[in-house]
Design an enzyme around this catalytic site. Structure first.
Site, short mmCIF file in Angstrom:
data_model
loop_
_atom_site.label_atom_id
_atom_site.label_comp_id
_atom_site.label_asym_id
_atom_site.label_seq_id
_atom_site.Cartn_x
_atom_site.Cartn_y
_atom_site.Cartn_z
N LYS A 166 30.01 42.41 35.58
CA LYS A 166 30.45 43.81 35.61
C LYS A 166 29.31 44.76 35.27
O LYS A 166 29.23 45.86 35.81
CB LYS A 166 31.63 44.03 34.65
CG LYS A 166 32.92 43.51 35.22
CD LYS A 166 34.13 44.23 34.68
CE LYS A 166 35.39 43.76 35.39
NZ LYS A 166 36.61 44.13 34.70
N LYS A 223 35.51 34.46 44.54
CA LYS A 223 36.96 34.54 44.30
C LYS A 223 37.54 35.79 44.99
O LYS A 223 36.83 36.78 45.16
CB LYS A 223 37.28 34.52 42.80
CG LYS A 223 37.05 35.82 42.09
CD LYS A 223 37.78 35.89 40.74
CE LYS A 223 37.56 37.30 40.20
NZ LYS A 223 38.22 37.65 39.01
N LYS A 267 40.11 42.17 43.52
CA LYS A 267 40.57 43.54 43.78
C LYS A 267 39.43 44.44 44.20
O LYS A 267 39.60 45.41 44.89
CB LYS A 267 41.15 44.14 42.48
CG LYS A 267 42.38 43.49 41.98
CD LYS A 267 42.86 44.14 40.69
CE LYS A 267 42.67 43.24 39.51
NZ LYS A 267 43.40 43.55 38.31
P1 TYM Z 1 42.78 40.53 35.90
O1 TYM Z 1 43.55 41.79 35.84
O2 TYM Z 1 41.45 40.55 36.53
O3 TYM Z 1 43.63 39.42 36.62
C1 TYM Z 1 44.99 39.16 36.26
C2 TYM Z 1 45.27 37.68 36.39
O4 TYM Z 1 45.03 37.25 37.72
C3 TYM Z 1 44.18 36.09 37.71
N1 TYM Z 1 43.35 36.13 38.93
C4 TYM Z 1 43.26 35.12 39.81
N2 TYM Z 1 43.84 33.91 39.85
C5 TYM Z 1 43.55 33.12 40.90
N3 TYM Z 1 42.71 33.49 41.91
C6 TYM Z 1 42.12 34.68 41.91
N4 TYM Z 1 41.30 35.03 42.91
C7 TYM Z 1 42.37 35.57 40.82
N5 TYM Z 1 41.95 36.83 40.52
C8 TYM Z 1 42.55 37.15 39.35
C9 TYM Z 1 43.34 36.25 36.45
O5 TYM Z 1 42.82 35.02 36.02
C10 TYM Z 1 44.36 36.81 35.48
O6 TYM Z 1 45.13 35.78 34.91
N6 TYM Z 1 41.05 40.22 31.22
C11 TYM Z 1 42.19 39.98 32.08
C12 TYM Z 1 43.41 40.74 31.63
C13 TYM Z 1 43.81 40.48 30.22
C14 TYM Z 1 44.49 39.34 29.74
C15 TYM Z 1 44.66 39.58 28.34
C16 TYM Z 1 44.92 38.16 30.32
C17 TYM Z 1 43.61 41.34 29.18
N7 TYM Z 1 44.13 40.79 28.04
C18 TYM Z 1 45.27 38.63 27.53
C19 TYM Z 1 45.56 37.24 29.52
C20 TYM Z 1 45.71 37.46 28.14
C21 TYM Z 1 41.85 40.45 33.47
O7 TYM Z 1 41.02 41.26 33.69
O8 TYM Z 1 42.66 39.89 34.43
#
Ligand code: TYM
Length: 334
Positions: A115, A197, A200
């Site tokens: 990032k 991967k 978004k």
């Molecule tokens: P974020 O918002 O980027 O993604 C949300 C969830 O989606 C999963 N994910 C994927 N899984 C499979 N293939 C993909 N291409 C893919 N892209 C995203 C992510 O692994 C995630 O589970 N930091 C976290 C948000 C967060 C969080 C937490 C998660 C903040 N606090 C506490 C769990 C527990 C994030 O940015 O996820």
């Protein structure tokens, strides 16, 4: 434990348009697990501002995401679906945990490296300490399990380390959480570059299927997905584009990759890609319809936001007060 049930915490950022990766890697498993656990599903809006946001857009996206959680099948009466910014304990615990996290640990986080390369003009301290806020999210509710995609594993390991470090000093304060990674779909790759991967923030919209894509767009993206010239349906790392499509098909239709390979034995890539498109549409169409219906019911969604913010504050305050006592903050006078 809450009422004899183990606790689950997970969250998603309301940044950008959600992709099929978010759904298959996380949201889908949340639904499967929701009966078994006492669940907290947060829209982590505080994490989102580590990157500049347009305030009106962030507010809208946060509401859409909260609505989407419900549309996907999470019952908001049973599961605590809420905005992170509505429970002030997240920020308060994050501050305390910052004092138990080392710079060296945060420096090793690959998401921070990625990032900060992407947003070189805004490498703020929040971006650096982001994983500590994530640890606070999880530890605040004494979560036993955290369903996430593979890309969040490093953050979860750090959370466990912080919890263990704190417990070693102050006794058993935090539950040390386990990650839950689904069998299929834990890392969905870009349709245009299967070494990356699905994300978004991908600049190429054809690489990602967005949860709000219409059926024609989904089908077109699946048909254009990058594969190979082997012309044989196999589940192997040597054919990463095809492997990804097999994962998508399997996760959407509920079968194993091996069953998918068997079902399409001898078929051409064209037929298989069309079947992948159909499988994705069959999952996303009902989700989109339910989302549209719920979005119109302002009073219902507002009620959920209010009730669940109270619930989140109630449970998070318990851990926070305990932690504050442990580190030596003076008791409150009632
Ligand atoms: P974020 O918002 O980027 O993604 C949300 C969830 O989606 C999963 N994910 C994927 N899984 C499979 N293939 C993909 N291409 C893919 N892209 C995203 C992510 O692994 C995630 O589970 N930091 C976290 C948000 C967060 C969080 C937490 C998660 C903040 N606090 C506490 C769990 C527990 C994030 O940015 O996820």
């Amino acid at each position: 434990m809450i009422d004899g049930k183990k606790v689950l915490f997970s969250g998603m950022q309301a940044t950008g348009n959600l992709t099929l990766g978010n759904y298959l890697g996380a949201l889908k498993n949340w639904i499967t697990l929701s009966d078994e656990y006492e669940c907290f599903y947060s829209v982590v809006d505080m994490h989102s501002i580590t990157v500049r946001q347009d305030p009106a857009v962030l507010r809208k996206r946060a509401r859409n995401l909260l609505t989407l959680y419900i549309a996907a099948g999470l019952d908001p009466k049973k599961n605590c679906i809420y905005y992170q910014s509505h429970a002030s304990g997240h920020a308060e615990l994050a501050w305390i945990l910052n004092c138990f996290t080392y710079m060296g640990e945060l420096n090793r986080m690959t998401q921070f490296k990625d990032k900060s390369a992407k947003h070189a003009d805004n490498i703020n301290a929040g971006l650096f300490t982001y994983p500590v806020l994530m640890a606070a999210d999880i530890l605040l509710y004494q979560a036993d399990v955290v369903p996430v995609g593979v890309d969040q594993m490093q953050h979860l390991e750090l959370t466990r380390n912080i919890a263990e470090r704190f417990n070693n000093i102050y006794g058993d304060v935090f539950t040390v959480p386990e990650a839950y990674i689904g069998k299929v779909g834990a890392k969905i790759m870009s349709l245009q570059d299967p070494t990356k991967k699905m994300s978004k923030s991908d600049e190429n919209p054809n690489g990602s299927i967005y949860l709000m894509d219409d059926p024609d767009t989904i089908m077109r993206k699946c048909k254009r997905a990058v594969t190979d010239s082997e012309a044989c349906i196999r589940y192997t790392d040597q054919q990463p584009g095809l492997k990804n499509l097999i994962d998508i098909y399997s996760a959407c239709s509920g079968c194993t990759p091996q069953e998918t390979v068997k079902a399409f034995e001898g078929k051409g890539y064209g037929d298989f890609k069309a079947a992948v498109g159909e499988a994705v549409i069959s999952v996303l169409k009902p989700l989109q319809e339910e989302f549209d219906r719920l979005s119109k019911d302002k009073a219902y969604i507002d009620g959920i936001i209010k009730d669940n913010a109270e619930k989140a504050n109630y449970f998070s305050a318990k851990t926070l007060r305990k932690v504050q006592r442990k580190v030596g903050f003076p008791d409150r006078i009632r």
